[in-house]
Design an enzyme around this catalytic site. Sequence first.
Site, PDB file in Angstrom:
ATOM      1  N   PHE A  43     -39.004  60.924 -35.951  1.00 36.37           N
ATOM      2  CA  PHE A  43     -39.025  61.342 -34.550  1.00 36.37           C
ATOM      3  C   PHE A  43     -40.432  61.262 -33.956  1.00 36.37           C
ATOM      4  O   PHE A  43     -40.604  60.887 -32.801  1.00 36.37           O
ATOM      5  CB  PHE A  43     -38.496  62.778 -34.439  1.00 36.37           C
ATOM      6  CG  PHE A  43     -38.682  63.390 -33.081  1.00 36.37           C
ATOM      7  CD1 PHE A  43     -38.098  62.814 -31.960  1.00 36.37           C
ATOM      8  CD2 PHE A  43     -39.461  64.536 -32.914  1.00 36.37           C
ATOM      9  CE1 PHE A  43     -38.273  63.375 -30.701  1.00 36.37           C
ATOM     10  CE2 PHE A  43     -39.637  65.100 -31.671  1.00 36.37           C
ATOM     11  CZ  PHE A  43     -39.046  64.520 -30.552  1.00 36.37           C
ATOM     12  N   HIS A 119     -34.253  56.396 -35.071  1.00 35.73           N
ATOM     13  CA  HIS A 119     -34.997  57.477 -35.730  1.00 35.73           C
ATOM     14  C   HIS A 119     -34.131  58.717 -35.865  1.00 35.73           C
ATOM     15  O   HIS A 119     -33.147  58.911 -35.145  1.00 35.73           O
ATOM     16  CB  HIS A 119     -36.270  57.828 -34.940  1.00 35.73           C
ATOM     17  CG  HIS A 119     -36.009  58.621 -33.685  1.00 35.73           C
ATOM     18  ND1 HIS A 119     -35.802  59.985 -33.686  1.00 35.73           N
ATOM     19  CD2 HIS A 119     -35.932  58.231 -32.381  1.00 35.73           C
ATOM     20  CE1 HIS A 119     -35.612  60.413 -32.447  1.00 35.73           C
ATOM     21  NE2 HIS A 119     -35.691  59.359 -31.642  1.00 35.73           N
ATOM     22  N   CYS A 120     -34.483  59.535 -36.835  1.00 36.72           N
ATOM     23  CA  CYS A 120     -33.978  60.902 -36.934  1.00 36.72           C
ATOM     24  C   CYS A 120     -35.214  61.783 -36.959  1.00 36.72           C
ATOM     25  O   CYS A 120     -36.259  61.385 -36.430  1.00 36.72           O
ATOM     26  CB  CYS A 120     -33.087  61.084 -38.163  1.00 36.72           C
ATOM     27  SG  CYS A 120     -33.864  60.627 -39.730  1.00 36.72           S
ATOM     28  N   ASN A 121     -35.149  62.951 -37.544  1.00 37.66           N
ATOM     29  CA  ASN A 121     -36.329  63.819 -37.538  1.00 37.66           C
ATOM     30  C   ASN A 121     -37.408  63.274 -38.467  1.00 37.66           C
ATOM     31  O   ASN A 121     -38.538  63.020 -38.060  1.00 37.66           O
ATOM     32  CB  ASN A 121     -35.943  65.243 -37.943  1.00 37.66           C
ATOM     33  CG  ASN A 121     -37.038  66.243 -37.604  1.00 37.66           C
ATOM     34  OD1 ASN A 121     -38.114  65.865 -37.143  1.00 37.66           O
ATOM     35  ND2 ASN A 121     -36.776  67.528 -37.818  1.00 37.66           N
TER      36      ASN A 121
END
Length: 239
Positions: A43, A119-121
Amino acid sequence: MNPLNLTEEQLRSVVQGPGDVEWRYEMRRECQEILPELLLGPFVASKSLPTLQSLGITHIVCIRDAKEAFSVRPRFPEQFMYLVLDVEDNEEQNLIRLFPRAKAFIDEAISQGGKVLVHCNGGISLSPAFVVMFVMQHYALSWEDALHMVQNRRYCISPNGGFLTQIKEYEAIYRASQAVARFSSNSSNAERTVTRRKREDDSDNEDERNDSKRPLVDLTDSRHIHIPPPHDPYAMETS
């Protein structure tokens, strides 16, 4: 056969990736190019507008745990097209059900000449699972090769056990869909061939029927009829 018609040697090269990359721990906070039109990262990589612009990003897939929605969210909705997927970052989460939305978004972006960041975290487990499934189908790879391909570009990825199981399952799903598509295409081609041949046969039969109805001599054509001159009983006969 892979959809891009690459040779086995070319596919091996794609899976291996660049061999001159020296991975550093701090690169976990950056995004990496998986395909020329597809990047993967955490992220934090989506929070820098100058970085995104310098990379040529046009579309962003934001995958987040629902509990993270207050912080992991689109930051520049005026500059980029976003797809936001709320999931649970645990082994029970069904990713296969959500993947078609992500794939359709990425495919459309690429077809328009765009460039996508997924994206993720942390960019370690959740978003990599989506990207592995995407490149698996894109290149018609096995799940192992697809996983290695992404790992060879972003060394820190590690999908959890549940996601890894679904990645394996997705190989069978996409290969079955490809087989059905090929069968449908072959059936359509065969049906068109039969229809065309039937039209040709019908045309030939019609010509034969027309030929059988035609008189051997065209009575309307005077060139084929000899009419003797009328006999004159008063004409003088000559020897």
